[in-house]
Design an enzyme around this catalytic site. Structure first.
Site, PDB file in Angstrom:
ATOM      1  N   GLY A 182     -48.839   6.913  57.835  1.00  0.00           N
ATOM      2  CA  GLY A 182     -49.839   6.887  56.768  1.00  0.00           C
ATOM      3  C   GLY A 182     -50.947   7.869  57.060  1.00  0.00           C
ATOM      4  O   GLY A 182     -50.734   8.858  57.774  1.00  0.00           O
ATOM      5  N   SER A 183     -52.120   7.567  56.522  1.00  0.00           N
ATOM      6  CA  SER A 183     -53.223   8.529  56.633  1.00  0.00           C
ATOM      7  C   SER A 183     -53.859   8.488  58.024  1.00  0.00           C
ATOM      8  O   SER A 183     -53.789   7.474  58.725  1.00  0.00           O
ATOM      9  CB  SER A 183     -54.276   8.219  55.570  1.00  0.00           C
ATOM     10  N   THR A 184     -54.510   9.569  58.369  1.00  0.00           N
ATOM     11  CA  THR A 184     -55.139   9.656  59.690  1.00  0.00           C
ATOM     12  C   THR A 184     -56.261   8.629  59.825  1.00  0.00           C
ATOM     13  O   THR A 184     -56.402   7.993  60.880  1.00  0.00           O
ATOM     14  CB  THR A 184     -55.632  11.094  59.926  1.00  0.00           C
ATOM     15  N   GLY A 243     -54.729   5.363  60.528  1.00  0.00           N
ATOM     16  CA  GLY A 243     -54.142   5.455  61.874  1.00  0.00           C
ATOM     17  C   GLY A 243     -55.188   5.233  62.952  1.00  0.00           C
ATOM     18  O   GLY A 243     -54.959   4.510  63.930  1.00  0.00           O
ATOM     19  N   CYS A 271     -45.774  14.569  54.044  1.00  0.00           N
ATOM     20  CA  CYS A 271     -46.687  14.751  55.185  1.00  0.00           C
ATOM     21  C   CYS A 271     -46.556  16.144  55.784  1.00  0.00           C
ATOM     22  O   CYS A 271     -47.514  16.699  56.290  1.00  0.00           O
ATOM     23  CB  CYS A 271     -46.420  13.684  56.230  1.00  0.00           C
ATOM     24  N   GLU A 277     -56.245  17.607  53.999  1.00  0.00           N
ATOM     25  CA  GLU A 277     -54.932  17.317  53.427  1.00  0.00           C
ATOM     26  C   GLU A 277     -55.119  16.943  51.959  1.00  0.00           C
ATOM     27  O   GLU A 277     -55.837  16.001  51.639  1.00  0.00           O
ATOM     28  CB  GLU A 277     -54.286  16.143  54.180  1.00  0.00           C
TER      29      GLU A 277
HETATM   30  P1  NAD Z   1     -52.478   4.925  53.849  1.00  0.00           P
HETATM   31  O1  NAD Z   1     -52.905   5.181  55.251  1.00  0.00           O
HETATM   32  O2  NAD Z   1     -53.532   4.669  52.832  1.00  0.00           O
HETATM   33  O3  NAD Z   1     -51.530   3.632  53.801  1.00  0.00           O
HETATM   34  C1  NAD Z   1     -50.378   3.536  54.582  1.00  0.00           C
HETATM   35  C2  NAD Z   1     -50.040   2.077  54.785  1.00  0.00           C
HETATM   36  O4  NAD Z   1     -51.077   1.442  55.528  1.00  0.00           O
HETATM   37  C3  NAD Z   1     -49.908   1.268  53.502  1.00  0.00           C
HETATM   38  O5  NAD Z   1     -48.855   0.340  53.667  1.00  0.00           O
HETATM   39  C4  NAD Z   1     -51.246   0.559  53.401  1.00  0.00           C
HETATM   40  O6  NAD Z   1     -51.192  -0.655  52.685  1.00  0.00           O
HETATM   41  C5  NAD Z   1     -51.554   0.297  54.856  1.00  0.00           C
HETATM   42  N1  NAD Z   1     -52.976   0.174  55.165  1.00  0.00           N
HETATM   43  C6  NAD Z   1     -54.032   0.648  54.456  1.00  0.00           C
HETATM   44  N2  NAD Z   1     -55.196   0.362  55.117  1.00  0.00           N
HETATM   45  C7  NAD Z   1     -54.838  -0.278  56.265  1.00  0.00           C
HETATM   46  C8  NAD Z   1     -55.576  -0.792  57.371  1.00  0.00           C
HETATM   47  N3  NAD Z   1     -56.893  -0.692  57.423  1.00  0.00           N
HETATM   48  N4  NAD Z   1     -54.890  -1.360  58.385  1.00  0.00           N
HETATM   49  C9  NAD Z   1     -53.548  -1.433  58.370  1.00  0.00           C
HETATM   50  N5  NAD Z   1     -52.787  -0.974  57.335  1.00  0.00           N
HETATM   51  C10 NAD Z   1     -53.434  -0.405  56.295  1.00  0.00           C
HETATM   52  O7  NAD Z   1     -51.541   6.134  53.460  1.00  0.00           O
HETATM   53  P2  NAD Z   1     -50.814   6.406  52.083  1.00  0.00           P
HETATM   54  O8  NAD Z   1     -51.845   6.834  51.097  1.00  0.00           O
HETATM   55  O9  NAD Z   1     -49.938   5.252  51.746  1.00  0.00           O
HETATM   56  O10 NAD Z   1     -49.853   7.645  52.459  1.00  0.00           O
HETATM   57  C11 NAD Z   1     -50.292   8.941  52.481  1.00  0.00           C
HETATM   58  C12 NAD Z   1     -50.581   9.400  53.897  1.00  0.00           C
HETATM   59  O11 NAD Z   1     -49.445   9.185  54.732  1.00  0.00           O
HETATM   60  C13 NAD Z   1     -50.833  10.889  53.974  1.00  0.00           C
HETATM   61  O12 NAD Z   1     -51.948  11.141  54.807  1.00  0.00           O
HETATM   62  C14 NAD Z   1     -49.566  11.455  54.609  1.00  0.00           C
HETATM   63  O13 NAD Z   1     -49.725  12.651  55.271  1.00  0.00           O
HETATM   64  C15 NAD Z   1     -49.175  10.345  55.502  1.00  0.00           C
HETATM   65  N6  NAD Z   1     -47.743  10.440  55.839  1.00  0.00           N
HETATM   66  C16 NAD Z   1     -47.385  10.822  57.108  1.00  0.00           C
HETATM   67  C17 NAD Z   1     -46.047  10.946  57.447  1.00  0.00           C
HETATM   68  C18 NAD Z   1     -45.629  11.355  58.841  1.00  0.00           C
HETATM   69  O14 NAD Z   1     -44.475  11.121  59.201  1.00  0.00           O
HETATM   70  N7  NAD Z   1     -46.477  11.944  59.647  1.00  0.00           N
HETATM   71  C19 NAD Z   1     -45.067  10.684  56.484  1.00  0.00           C
HETATM   72  C20 NAD Z   1     -45.466  10.304  55.212  1.00  0.00           C
HETATM   73  C21 NAD Z   1     -46.817  10.177  54.897  1.00  0.00           C
END
Ligand code: NAD
Length: 506
Positions: free
Chosen positions: A245-247, A250, A301, A402
């Protein structure tokens, strides 16, 4: 969508569960939460699904812990785990078209891309089905004075425990299996939380998992949003978090991991450079560079969002990428002719447009796109014109942040060292591309680029056997290949003291 297509979609959604899957049962959330999933092509509600709360997370963790203790799972033979993974792969392959249609409904992506992602998910399951029978430890000959005849040391590679897999919305079924397959191959139990934007394919996967003879609680699925994610990733019963997910999220997960020092595998965002030298095969490089940023509407990503073109070919690359963008057939993902679908949500579209406006304000030249799609038939969806900027500088937000949308910047460069400096001028380090026919340049660039994945004369390709992951703020840990087996296991070192065998008179 024709009325026949609409009724087929309704049938597929109807056959997809909408509840929580905990301990082998479909259950309602304790607090009764629900959430709507939206079709980004039409803005209409596709389905209402359960929204897990913290108390459901507690239940799921308890079920996953119980499954971990159950002999049916903890004593399962590697060949049994192989068979379960193979069976799941076969079941998923059998419903490939339904899964692809569902992914398109949920995410908006072109159906052909959704089909490829389901195929990748099947491949993930098959690849990791091959691993349980090949997970091995080492035997080590100790050098201690006690001597080789008195001591024996070996390692056991054991599962970590309850794994929380939290995934984003841009490739749901593939991300789910990328984590589920190695976690199960290694004997862990799993709680899978799909994104609130795209829960449907993962729920349907749970329906297939329910058909296996897996002990209850080995796999649990919790649709939900950030609150469920937060409860799960900070839970003391969870021993590992596998997050994509997002940095920003993370970082939050890494902080939350300190509570019980859980293992964390994080795959985060990127701002990947794609470098085209003048000696490259431009007939391949230009369309590939365009696909690298416009594929899945830039919601990838590893999207090659920063294109660098050697000065002598810069104008040609700008023209070629812009022409590619202008030719893309924009439309609903369910239409087989569509090459560019909508972005995931109205909110995301506004975010992207805000970055586009900031680029214009900072003096970037807009070559094409730069606005929402102005077509009556697409007005209800979240469509964006594929966008190309030239004359950008490394200080602009559109170059630094990004975008996660169909927005490319194309910058000229004069020599190898200056483009290396510019390409590496980012906090991220997920991927990079190099286009050249000069072997020396290719080698030099491959080593110099600060990225976990480098493609030479290609882009975006990956498969289950090749490790994938980021440098810098794109995360740490690796998925795919043997590296996933390493991540989802822990090593126990064992020492055996050996005494003289009893003699015949004893
Ligand atoms: P996001 O970080 O908003 O959400 C990802 C997941 O985390 C979702 O299931 C969400 O419900 C959950 N989440 C949200 N807040 C949380 C918290 N505080 N604690 C725990 N879980 C939480 O990301 P997104 O908008 O769903 O996806 C887009 C991002 O993902 C982009 O930054 C993209 O670059 C990244 N991405 C990375 C890869 C990779 O392999 N490096 C692959 C695909 C997407």
């Amino acid at each position: 969508m024709s009325s026949a297509e609409a009724s087929e979609s309704a049938r597929i959604v109807e056959a997809t569960p909408a509840n929580l899957y905990i301990g082998g049962e479909w259950v309602d959330p304790i607090a009764g939460g629900s959430m709507a999933t939206i079709d980004p092509s039409s803005g209409e509600v596709t389905a209402e699904v359960a929204d897990a709360g913290p108390e459901d997370v507690d239940r799921a963790v308890a079920a996953a812990e119980a499954a971990l203790r159950s002999p049916a799972w903890s004593r399962s033979r590697p060949a049994e785990r192989e068979a379960w993974l193979r069976e799941l792969a076969d079941l998923l392959e059998g419903e490939r078209d339904e899964f692809a249609a569902l992914e398109t409904l949920d995410n908006g992506m072109p159906i052909r891309l959704a089909e490829r992602l389901v195929d990748r998910a099947v491949e993930n399951l098959r690849y990791y089905a091959g691993w349980p029978t090949k997970i091995v430890g080492d035997t080590i000959e100790p050098s201690t004075p006690a001597g080789r005849d008195r001591l024996w040391a070996f390692t056991l590679r054991e599962p970590i425990g309850v794994v929380a897999a939290v995934i984003p919305w841009n490739a749901s079924i593939t991300s789910a299996t990328t984590k589920l397959a190695p976690a199960l191959a290694c004997g862990n139990t799993v709680i899978l939380k799909p994104s609130e934007n795209t829960p449907l394919t993962v729920l349907r996967l749970a329906r297939l998992i329910d058909r296996l003879s897996l002990p209850p609680g080995v796999v649990n699925v919790l649709p939900g949003g950030p609150a469920a994610g937060r409860a799960l990733t900070s839970h003391d019963g969870v021993r590992m978090v596998a997050f994509t997910g997002s940095t920003a999220v993370g970082q939050e997960i890494v902080r939350a991991s300190a509570g019980n020092l859980k293992r964390v595998l994080i795959e985060l965002g990127g701002k990947s450079p794609n470098v085209i030298f003048a000696d490259a095969d431009l007939e391949r490089a230009i369309p590939s560079a365009a696909r690298a940023i416009f594929g899945n509407s830039g919601q990838v990503c590893t999207a090659g969002s920063r294109i660098y073109a050697e000065r002598s070919i810069h104008a040609q690359v700008v023209e070629g990428v812009a022409a590619f963008a202008e030719r893309l057939r924009i439309g609903p993902g369910s239409d087989r002719g569509t090459q560019l679908g909508p972005v995931i949500s109205d909110r995301q579209r506004s975010r992207i447009l805000e970055l586009v406006e900031s680029a214009k304000g900072e003096g970037a030249s807009l070559v094409t796109g730069g606005a929402a799609v102005d077509r009556e038939d697409l007005a209800a969806g979240y469509f964006l014109q594929p966008t190309v900027f030239a004359d950008v500088s490394s200080e602009m937000r559109v170059v630094k942040e990004e975008v996660f949308g169909p927005v490319a910047t194309i910058t000229p460069f004069d020599d190898v060292e200056s483009v290396i400096a510019e390409a590496n001028d980012t906090v991220y380090g997920l991927a990079a591309g190099v286009w050249t026919t000069n072997l020396n340049t290719a080698h030099h660039m491959t080593r110099a680029l600060h990225a976990g994945n480098v493609w030479v004369n290609t882009y975006l390709i990956n498969e289950a056997s090749v490790p994938f992951g980021g440098y810098g703020m794109s995360g740490y840990g690796r998925e795919y290949g043997y590296e996933s087996i390493d991540q989802y296991t822990q090593i126990k070192s064992v020492w055996h003291s050996i005494t003289e065998p009893a003699g015949p008179d004893a």
